[in-house]
Motif scaffolding. Sequence first.
Motif, PDB file in Angstrom:
ATOM      1  N   THR A  68       0.818  -1.217   0.000  1.00 23.64           N
ATOM      2  CA  THR A  68       0.000   0.000   0.000  1.00 23.64           C
ATOM      3  C   THR A  68       0.858   1.276   0.000  1.00 23.64           C
ATOM      4  O   THR A  68       0.324   2.370  -0.100  1.00 23.64           O
ATOM      5  CB  THR A  68      -0.939   0.028   1.226  1.00 23.64           C
ATOM      6  OG1 THR A  68      -0.172  -0.254   2.382  1.00 23.64           O
ATOM      7  CG2 THR A  68      -2.048  -0.992   1.101  1.00 23.64           C
ATOM      8  N   GLY A  69       2.165   1.151   0.089  1.00 28.84           N
ATOM      9  CA  GLY A  69       3.039   2.302  -0.115  1.00 28.84           C
ATOM     10  C   GLY A  69       3.834   2.788   1.078  1.00 28.84           C
ATOM     11  O   GLY A  69       4.751   3.580   0.904  1.00 28.84           O
ATOM     12  N   PHE A  70       3.541   2.317   2.284  1.00 29.30           N
ATOM     13  CA  PHE A  70       4.273   2.833   3.443  1.00 29.30           C
ATOM     14  C   PHE A  70       5.672   2.237   3.540  1.00 29.30           C
ATOM     15  O   PHE A  70       5.851   1.040   3.352  1.00 29.30           O
ATOM     16  CB  PHE A  70       3.521   2.538   4.741  1.00 29.30           C
ATOM     17  CG  PHE A  70       2.489   3.564   5.025  1.00 29.30           C
ATOM     18  CD1 PHE A  70       2.839   4.765   5.605  1.00 29.30           C
ATOM     19  CD2 PHE A  70       1.175   3.351   4.671  1.00 29.30           C
ATOM     20  CE1 PHE A  70       1.894   5.740   5.833  1.00 29.30           C
ATOM     21  CE2 PHE A  70       0.215   4.306   4.893  1.00 29.30           C
ATOM     22  CZ  PHE A  70       0.567   5.509   5.475  1.00 29.30           C
ATOM     23  N   LYS A 121       4.519   4.815  -6.058  1.00 27.69           N
ATOM     24  CA  LYS A 121       5.368   4.981  -4.877  1.00 27.69           C
ATOM     25  C   LYS A 121       6.694   5.606  -5.335  1.00 27.69           C
ATOM     26  O   LYS A 121       7.432   5.016  -6.128  1.00 27.69           O
ATOM     27  CB  LYS A 121       5.612   3.620  -4.226  1.00 27.69           C
ATOM     28  CG  LYS A 121       6.672   3.609  -3.136  1.00 27.69           C
ATOM     29  CD  LYS A 121       6.240   4.306  -1.869  1.00 27.69           C
ATOM     30  CE  LYS A 121       7.299   4.204  -0.780  1.00 27.69           C
ATOM     31  NZ  LYS A 121       6.974   4.971   0.411  1.00 27.69           N
ATOM     32  N   HIS A 122       6.960   6.796  -4.839  1.00 33.23           N
ATOM     33  CA  HIS A 122       8.214   7.486  -5.170  1.00 33.23           C
ATOM     34  C   HIS A 122       9.223   7.198  -4.059  1.00 33.23           C
ATOM     35  O   HIS A 122       8.920   7.383  -2.885  1.00 33.23           O
ATOM     36  CB  HIS A 122       7.986   8.990  -5.265  1.00 33.23           C
ATOM     37  CG  HIS A 122       7.060   9.377  -6.378  1.00 33.23           C
ATOM     38  ND1 HIS A 122       7.506   9.903  -7.566  1.00 33.23           N
ATOM     39  CD2 HIS A 122       5.706   9.297  -6.487  1.00 33.23           C
ATOM     40  CE1 HIS A 122       6.466  10.138  -8.350  1.00 33.23           C
ATOM     41  NE2 HIS A 122       5.359   9.778  -7.720  1.00 33.23           N
ATOM     42  N   ILE A 161      15.603   6.487  -3.760  1.00 36.19           N
ATOM     43  CA  ILE A 161      16.701   5.804  -4.459  1.00 36.19           C
ATOM     44  C   ILE A 161      16.415   5.547  -5.935  1.00 36.19           C
ATOM     45  O   ILE A 161      17.323   5.174  -6.659  1.00 36.19           O
ATOM     46  CB  ILE A 161      17.098   4.489  -3.747  1.00 36.19           C
ATOM     47  CG1 ILE A 161      15.964   3.455  -3.761  1.00 36.19           C
ATOM     48  CG2 ILE A 161      17.531   4.753  -2.323  1.00 36.19           C
ATOM     49  CD1 ILE A 161      16.415   2.062  -3.296  1.00 36.19           C
ATOM     50  N   PHE A 162      15.176   5.707  -6.379  1.00 33.29           N
ATOM     51  CA  PHE A 162      14.855   5.458  -7.792  1.00 33.29           C
ATOM     52  C   PHE A 162      14.348   6.719  -8.467  1.00 33.29           C
ATOM     53  O   PHE A 162      13.631   7.511  -7.855  1.00 33.29           O
ATOM     54  CB  PHE A 162      13.765   4.385  -7.923  1.00 33.29           C
ATOM     55  CG  PHE A 162      14.217   2.981  -7.600  1.00 33.29           C
ATOM     56  CD1 PHE A 162      15.552   2.647  -7.572  1.00 33.29           C
ATOM     57  CD2 PHE A 162      13.281   1.986  -7.337  1.00 33.29           C
ATOM     58  CE1 PHE A 162      15.963   1.363  -7.270  1.00 33.29           C
ATOM     59  CE2 PHE A 162      13.676   0.693  -7.035  1.00 33.29           C
ATOM     60  CZ  PHE A 162      15.022   0.386  -7.003  1.00 33.29           C
ATOM     61  N   LYS A 163      14.709   6.849  -9.741  1.00 33.73           N
ATOM     62  CA  LYS A 163      14.241   8.002 -10.518  1.00 33.73           C
ATOM     63  C   LYS A 163      12.757   7.822 -10.850  1.00 33.73           C
ATOM     64  O   LYS A 163      11.973   8.757 -10.742  1.00 33.73           O
ATOM     65  CB  LYS A 163      15.077   8.090 -11.802  1.00 33.73           C
ATOM     66  CG  LYS A 163      15.062   9.457 -12.456  1.00 33.73           C
ATOM     67  CD  LYS A 163      16.017   9.493 -13.631  1.00 33.73           C
ATOM     68  CE  LYS A 163      15.413   8.732 -14.805  1.00 33.73           C
ATOM     69  NZ  LYS A 163      16.280   8.648 -15.983  1.00 33.73           N
ATOM     70  N   ASP A 164      12.385   6.611 -11.267  1.00 33.98           N
ATOM     71  CA  ASP A 164      10.989   6.352 -11.641  1.00 33.98           C
ATOM     72  C   ASP A 164      10.215   5.754 -10.470  1.00 33.98           C
ATOM     73  O   ASP A 164      10.761   4.948  -9.708  1.00 33.98           O
ATOM     74  CB  ASP A 164      10.934   5.373 -12.827  1.00 33.98           C
ATOM     75  CG  ASP A 164      11.596   5.962 -14.049  1.00 33.98           C
ATOM     76  OD1 ASP A 164      11.434   7.176 -14.288  1.00 33.98           O
ATOM     77  OD2 ASP A 164      12.301   5.218 -14.754  1.00 33.98           O
ATOM     78  N   PRO A 165       8.931   6.116 -10.345  1.00 29.93           N
ATOM     79  CA  PRO A 165       8.145   5.537  -9.249  1.00 29.93           C
ATOM     80  C   PRO A 165       7.793   4.073  -9.511  1.00 29.93           C
ATOM     81  O   PRO A 165       7.815   3.618 -10.655  1.00 29.93           O
ATOM     82  CB  PRO A 165       6.889   6.403  -9.233  1.00 29.93           C
ATOM     83  CG  PRO A 165       6.760   6.946 -10.600  1.00 29.93           C
ATOM     84  CD  PRO A 165       8.146   7.071 -11.149  1.00 29.93           C
ATOM     85  N   THR A 169       3.683   8.575  -1.655  1.00 32.77           N
ATOM     86  CA  THR A 169       2.807   7.703  -2.444  1.00 32.77           C
ATOM     87  C   THR A 169       1.654   8.531  -3.008  1.00 32.77           C
ATOM     88  O   THR A 169       0.963   9.226  -2.272  1.00 32.77           O
ATOM     89  CB  THR A 169       2.227   6.579  -1.552  1.00 32.77           C
ATOM     90  OG1 THR A 169       3.308   5.929  -0.882  1.00 32.77           O
ATOM     91  CG2 THR A 169       1.449   5.561  -2.373  1.00 32.77           C
ATOM     92  N   GLU A 170       1.487   8.432  -4.331  1.00 33.88           N
ATOM     93  CA  GLU A 170       0.380   9.128  -5.009  1.00 33.88           C
ATOM     94  C   GLU A 170      -0.681   8.102  -5.359  1.00 33.88           C
ATOM     95  O   GLU A 170      -0.350   7.061  -5.937  1.00 33.88           O
ATOM     96  CB  GLU A 170       0.870   9.651  -6.359  1.00 33.88           C
ATOM     97  CG  GLU A 170       1.455  11.009  -6.379  1.00 33.88           C
ATOM     98  CD  GLU A 170       1.924  11.324  -7.801  1.00 33.88           C
ATOM     99  OE1 GLU A 170       1.165  11.949  -8.544  1.00 33.88           O
ATOM    100  OE2 GLU A 170       3.043  10.919  -8.160  1.00 33.88           O
TER     101      GLU A 170
END
Lengths: 198, 211
Positions: A75-77, B55-56, B59-63, B190-191
């Motif tokens: 879920t993103g956390f 999720k951004h 450590i990564f350029k792309d989500p 997180t979007e």
Amino acid sequence: MKLSSPLTRILIFALVFCVDYSFAQNTEYPEPFLKLDSQGVIYKANLEFEDKSINGNLAMNLDSTGFNVVLFSITGFTFFDFTIGANKVHWRKIPEYLDRKRFLKVLENDFRLLLLTPLKFGKIKKKNLNSVICKTTTGRSVAYEINNGNIEYGKLKSLFSKLRTEANYHYDFEEYPQSIEMKKSGLDMRIYLELKKD
Amino acid sequence: MKNIILICSFLTCSFIGVAQNGIKLSEGDIKELQAQLETKAEQTNSIKADFKQKKHLRIFKDPVESRGQLFYQKPKRILWSYDEPADYKVLISGETIKTANNGKLSEFNISASNQFSQINQLLFHAVSGNIIDQDIFQTEILLEGENYIIKLDPISEELKKYIDLLKIVVVKDQMDVRRVILYESEVDFTEIDFLNKETNANLDEAIFTID
């Protein structure tokens, strides 16, 4: 002292050389099992500790500061975020309930085993028809099972300690492990990683 | 000629500046919007929507992207059903969270963890639209084009440990939550975009059964 004097030039050169040398020293890491570069890699992760289970994604990459590791839930956390180098670890985020010195040391040792153990074929200790045992530069033994020249499976054990870790690498005939299972001898804890494919 | 170009450039830049920053709502306007959102939340018994999650990571350029469907039913049931990259379900029902990961079930009680309780409550409010709580957040609202941008900055140190900022995009005409952005830090967020949203659709009871 004038900037253009020979002594100043030597001092500046020495200073620049020292800075550059220390940087180079810090960026030398052994080649790990995993395919890691600045692009990084994501494994689907399942952590089991006693009756608790966490599902998420383990993102890892390598840059000049070391190996960056982030475990985040589906879920993103973000559960934890840290950078591990040859001699030190920098924790950026850790849940309060896991922020215990002993737990962090166990986790650090596991990731040291995973990321900072050179696993290219080193000094061969024993060789059978389909298996090879290699001695790594850190004194650990890696047992490989080979099938038609391809690595099918690798097993690595941490050095003797109360909480000994065994890491099993399943290659499935690919260049890098497709799944990894880490188990502890003195603790009901298991980490299972599966390479995420696009 | 040079002066005309300079004036045009200045005006264009000023316009972009306004468009990016939006118009800040006054305390009175915020209270009015809060009342409208509460009415909308009261009228909403269920929500069905597709979602796209990004999720951004620092450590990564792309989500890292994932997608699926969201089901919400009053008073306290939400199902996040992920299709991509893997089949994964999270059912939050009252104080219980159930997960199904490729058929493997787990269950735990949220009340055991203060962190989960607070985040869970926030997600319910964010999804249902009942989002402005001046006791929990320092609130700033901007009107940007057709959308309200609601910035919620946690007041308590406890909540700040997990959430740096919560940004919610509400479509002005429909009072509908279109996007939620949860910042854990400036570089870790997180979007979640909601698409094809249906309000008050009939949701089969079986949707909320994962076993």
